[in-house]
Design an enzyme around this catalytic site. Sequence first.
Site, short mmCIF file in Angstrom:
data_model
loop_
_atom_site.label_atom_id
_atom_site.label_comp_id
_atom_site.label_asym_id
_atom_site.label_seq_id
_atom_site.Cartn_x
_atom_site.Cartn_y
_atom_site.Cartn_z
N ASP A 1 0.87 -1.17 0.00
CA ASP A 1 0.00 0.00 0.00
C ASP A 1 0.91 1.23 0.00
O ASP A 1 2.14 1.11 -0.16
CB ASP A 1 -1.00 -0.04 1.17
CG ASP A 1 -0.38 0.26 2.53
OD1 ASP A 1 0.85 0.42 2.61
OD2 ASP A 1 -1.14 0.32 3.52
N CYS B 1 3.41 -2.69 4.00
CA CYS B 1 2.49 -1.60 4.35
C CYS B 1 3.22 -0.73 5.38
O CYS B 1 4.45 -0.76 5.43
CB CYS B 1 1.15 -2.13 4.86
SG CYS B 1 1.20 -3.10 6.39
N THR C 1 3.23 -0.86 8.73
CA THR C 1 3.81 -1.65 9.81
C THR C 1 4.11 -3.10 9.42
O THR C 1 4.82 -3.79 10.16
CB THR C 1 2.84 -1.72 11.00
OG1 THR C 1 1.62 -2.31 10.53
CG2 THR C 1 2.55 -0.33 11.56
N HIS D 1 11.50 -22.86 9.97
CA HIS D 1 10.59 -23.59 10.86
C HIS D 1 9.11 -23.47 10.49
O HIS D 1 8.36 -24.44 10.65
CB HIS D 1 10.78 -23.12 12.31
CG HIS D 1 12.04 -23.63 12.93
ND1 HIS D 1 12.32 -23.49 14.27
CD2 HIS D 1 13.11 -24.29 12.39
CE1 HIS D 1 13.52 -24.04 14.53
NE2 HIS D 1 14.01 -24.51 13.40
N HIS E 1 9.09 -29.99 11.78
CA HIS E 1 8.40 -28.73 11.50
C HIS E 1 7.27 -28.91 10.49
O HIS E 1 6.30 -28.16 10.51
CB HIS E 1 9.40 -27.68 11.01
CG HIS E 1 10.49 -27.43 12.00
ND1 HIS E 1 10.26 -26.87 13.23
CD2 HIS E 1 11.82 -27.72 11.97
CE1 HIS E 1 11.39 -26.80 13.91
NE2 HIS E 1 12.35 -27.31 13.16
C1 RB5 Z 1 -1.99 2.97 6.27
O1 RB5 Z 1 -2.03 4.25 6.78
C2 RB5 Z 1 -1.58 1.97 7.34
O2 RB5 Z 1 -2.61 1.79 8.22
C3 RB5 Z 1 -1.16 0.67 6.70
O3 RB5 Z 1 -0.09 0.89 5.84
C4 RB5 Z 1 -0.66 -0.43 7.63
O4 RB5 Z 1 0.31 0.06 8.51
C5 RB5 Z 1 -1.67 -1.23 8.31
O5 RB5 Z 1 -1.33 -2.19 9.03
#
Ligand code: RB5
Length: 144
Positions: free
Chosen positions: A8, A66, A68, A99, A134
């Site tokens: 994203d 994304c 995070t 694993h 595993h």
């Molecule tokens: C987008 O702003 C953010 O929420 C997305 O990139 C991600 O971090 C969601 O887990």
Amino acid sequence: MKIVIAADHGGYDIKQAIIKALTDDGHEVCDLGTDSADVSVDYPAYAKALCKKIQSGDANLGILCCGTGIGMSMAANKQRGIRAAALSDEFSAEMTRRHNNANVLCLGGRVIDAEKAVKLSRIFVGTDFEGGRHQRRVDMLEDL
Ligand code: RB5
């Protein structure tokens, strides 16, 4: 190896760095977008599209980026046959292949820089599943 990648807006910049590095390494990288860091898009749609490529056998491994890595991993792990790992360190990148037989790596562009994202992607792609005991545990995961 055939690798599919998607991001994203929060993961766009590290996606571009990973594509360049893995292509330079000789891998076939299929980019499902997004194509800009400036336009807000919905990460579940990208995760779903990428997982379809793994499920169909069009790609061996996937990388989702994304902000995070967490939202992408949540979306990916709802898809049958997908084992997605959100991580930010080298040890986890290696162990989730050895694993867990993870087939999707999830990275956060607001957590790690492009250099680290490339390093983790190379470890993930370059590490094999150990099998053995595993495999039984991975089979148990599939039964859940
Ligand atoms: C987008 O702003 C953010 O929420 C997305 O990139 C991600 O971090 C969601 O887990």
